[in-house]
Write an enzyme that holds these catalytic residues in place. Structure first.
Site, PDB file in Angstrom:
ATOM      1  N   THR A  26       0.778   1.975   1.106  1.00  0.00           N
ATOM      2  CA  THR A  26      -0.556   2.180   1.677  1.00  0.00           C
ATOM      3  C   THR A  26      -0.462   2.235   3.201  1.00  0.00           C
ATOM      4  O   THR A  26      -1.115   3.043   3.856  1.00  0.00           O
ATOM      5  CB  THR A  26      -1.495   1.051   1.239  1.00  0.00           C
ATOM      6  OG1 THR A  26      -1.578   1.036  -0.187  1.00  0.00           O
ATOM      7  CG2 THR A  26      -2.882   1.242   1.826  1.00  0.00           C
TER       8      THR A  26
ATOM      9  N   ASP B 107       5.033  -9.006   2.943  1.00  0.00           N
ATOM     10  CA  ASP B 107       5.743  -8.108   2.033  1.00  0.00           C
ATOM     11  C   ASP B 107       6.729  -7.200   2.760  1.00  0.00           C
ATOM     12  O   ASP B 107       7.800  -6.871   2.227  1.00  0.00           O
ATOM     13  CB  ASP B 107       4.777  -7.290   1.174  1.00  0.00           C
ATOM     14  CG  ASP B 107       3.693  -6.570   1.949  1.00  0.00           C
ATOM     15  OD1 ASP B 107       3.764  -6.500   3.199  1.00  0.00           O
ATOM     16  OD2 ASP B 107       2.757  -6.059   1.308  1.00  0.00           O
TER      17      ASP B 107
ATOM     18  N   GLY C 214      -1.025  -5.819  -7.856  1.00  0.00           N
ATOM     19  CA  GLY C 214      -0.127  -6.953  -7.785  1.00  0.00           C
ATOM     20  C   GLY C 214       0.707  -6.998  -9.046  1.00  0.00           C
ATOM     21  O   GLY C 214       0.386  -6.370 -10.055  1.00  0.00           O
ATOM     22  N   ARG C 215       1.797  -7.750  -8.988  1.00  0.00           N
ATOM     23  CA  ARG C 215       2.622  -7.898 -10.175  1.00  0.00           C
ATOM     24  C   ARG C 215       3.440  -9.167 -10.075  1.00  0.00           C
ATOM     25  O   ARG C 215       3.680  -9.696  -8.992  1.00  0.00           O
ATOM     26  CB  ARG C 215       3.552  -6.694 -10.374  1.00  0.00           C
ATOM     27  CG  ARG C 215       4.559  -6.475  -9.272  1.00  0.00           C
ATOM     28  CD  ARG C 215       4.076  -5.448  -8.281  1.00  0.00           C
ATOM     29  NE  ARG C 215       5.038  -5.181  -7.234  1.00  0.00           N
ATOM     30  CZ  ARG C 215       6.039  -4.321  -7.321  1.00  0.00           C
ATOM     31  NH1 ARG C 215       6.222  -3.659  -8.454  1.00  0.00           N
ATOM     32  NH2 ARG C 215       6.846  -4.113  -6.313  1.00  0.00           N
TER      33      ARG C 215
ATOM     34  N   GLY D 115      -0.230  -8.427   5.106  1.00  0.00           N
ATOM     35  CA  GLY D 115      -0.440  -9.294   6.258  1.00  0.00           C
ATOM     36  C   GLY D 115      -1.900  -9.435   6.663  1.00  0.00           C
ATOM     37  O   GLY D 115      -2.800  -8.880   6.034  1.00  0.00           O
TER      38      GLY D 115
END
Length: 478
Positions: free
Chosen positions: A250, A228, A16-17, A79
């Site tokens: 991914t 996303d 994450g960021r 999701g």
């Protein structure tokens, strides 16, 4: 004009960021404030997400961005995964990871109550055992005390938005990944929930991207394309309507944008999905395994004492002989974490193909199989929608894999444009900038993205060789 800065919180399955996105009226500049790892936590055989740690990391990143005087915060995540809250708004349990085995057998249990065709006609969502619908069914059939206690259902980004603002709401694009949302009504599929004994009171109002939810430390918080992929697609720098996108990471999400869902028999047979997009669009796509298998191979080799960078793996694959053997990247055996190099060998042996002998051969098989899967998926989407595709846009972290980009052009017979790598963050920011009136609409935002940098172009090569390989690949899967 004065520079405006928004903060984009972007959570993926591996990391994450928190990013700052600056807009000066001419262009966008991205600044990474804080990056942190993400992944499943195994507790007595159940895989969880550690959302308390994630929240600590996120707020640390936001704190680092406060000096930039941001005018907005937006959140996007992967999701299907969700949290349940009690009547006081407390988190009842850490959200369970979609790769957990609790969904085993749940698809059949759901179909015993509601026919597959009826579910698709209502939700338009691809059948995958990781879907929220089957996670919820596992709670129903297990008589989970969580359901007896819960008052609120929130998807992963909804939970973070609630912690930011105190507002309970279900954002449209992320809700559309659940297989519990009516594709045409764009509201919860209340009849389906009732037939499956999923408590209807858990679900909140559906809100759309660009809605202001409240404030966090005086910074406005907006819904984005909270899934996303919805944010990533919002940032596709397409100059034509006749394009296909691949959000590469991914997972690989391969799709086209449409104005309406496709819910007929042809769409059902193709197992496509109609997910919500920014600007009320429908993302007609298929959700496929992406670079997950490569990631798992790399981890397995690390355990054995061989630490390869992703760049090294690509170069080893580039040097390996092409088009020897293929795998079905969506075979259920590749879904859980595990010894994926062995799983690749097992698949090749089961299908009477040559097993890979080296690291490079293994990665080459995976990447070529991904590219061939992209072609099969694109052809399926075109058959369902009647759309035309002249070019393929690859966005997201996976676009940095230049070999996979070229293989995709070869396999599909279409030019590929790769970039931007930070599509999800950019799409997140575009929605916020539209919400505060800095951009007119998404079309202006995409025009802006096209000016950001030079994109990488890949032209198809070796057409006859790849046509023959595609026939072998289809025969293998059929």
């Amino acid at each position: 004009m004065a520079k405006k800065t928004v903060l984009a919180v972007d959570l993926g399955a591996e990391s994450g960021r928190v990013m700052a996105v600056h807009y000066d009226g001419q262009g966008l500049q991205l600044e990474e404030l804080h990056r942190f790892p993400n992944g499943p936590v195994d507790i007595h055989g159940t895989l969880y997400w550690d959302f308390l740690r994630l929240w600590s990391e996120i707020t640390s990143g936001v704190a680092q961005g406060r000096s930039l005087q941001p005018v907005g915060i937006g959140v996007d995540t992967w999701g299907v995964d969700f949290a349940l809250l009690d009547r006081d708004g407390n988190l009842l349990s850490s959200p369970v990871h979609y790769r957990d085995d609790r969904t085993s057998g749940m698809m059949d249990a759901v179909f015993a109550r509601v026919p597959r065709q009826q579910i698709f006609a209502e939700t338009g969502i691809q059948f995958m055992r990781i879907n929220t619908l089957y996670q919820m069914m596992s709670l129903v059939l297990g008589n989970s005390p969580l359901l007896a206690t819960a008052e609120t259902f929130l998807m992963a980004p909804d939970l973070l938005n609630y912690w930011f603002t105190g507002t309970l709401a279900n954002e449209y694009t992320i809700a559309s990944t659940t297989q519990m949302l009516g594709a045409e009504e764009r509201d919860w599929a209340w009849d389906l929930l009732a037939k499956l004994d999923i408590p209807a009171h858990l679900f909140k109002e559906i809100v759309h991207p660009g809605q202001r939810l409240g404030h966090f430390q005086e910074i406005p918080v907006f819904t984005t394309g909270s899934h996303d992929t919805a944010s990533a697609v919002a940032a596709v720098p397409a100059a034509t309507a006749d394009y296909c996108y691949i959000s590469s990471g991914t997972w690989s999400l391969i799709g086209v944008e449409t104005s309406q869902p496709y819910l007929g028999h042809k769409a059902l047979e193709a197992n496509v999905t109609n997910e919500g997009g920014v600007n009320n669009a429908i993302r007609l796509l298929q959700n496929s395994t992406g670079l997950w298998i490569v990631q798992q191979c790399r981890k397995q080799w690390q355990k054995a004492g061989n630490s390869y960078s992703y760049g090294q793996l690509v170069e080893l694959a580039r040097a390996a002989a092409p088009l020897k053997s293929f795998i079905d990247v969506n075979d259920p055996s590749f879904l859980p974490p595990g010894d994926h190099p062995q799983l690749v060998r097992d698949f090749c042996r089961r299908t009477a193909q040559k097993e890979p002998d080296t690291v490079g051969e293994t990665i080459r098989i995976v990447l070529e199989s991904l590219a061939l899967n992209y072609r099969r998926t694109v052809e399926s989407l075109l058959a369902v929608s009647g759309c035309a595709v002249d070019v393929i846009h690859i966005v997201g972290g996976g676009m940095q894999n230049e070999l996979l980009n070229q293989l995709t052009a070869n396999a599909t017979g279409r030019p590929v444009i790769a970039g931007p790598v930070e599509a999800t963050v950019i799409g997140n920011a575009l929605v916020q900038l539209i919400a505060i009136g800095e951009l007119r609409d998404l079309a202006e935002g995409r025009d802006l993205v096209r000016t950001m940098s030079a994109w990488h172009h890949y032209e198809p090569q070796d057409a006859s060789l790849w046509a023959e390989a595609y026939q072998r690949y289809c025969s293998l899967l059929d």
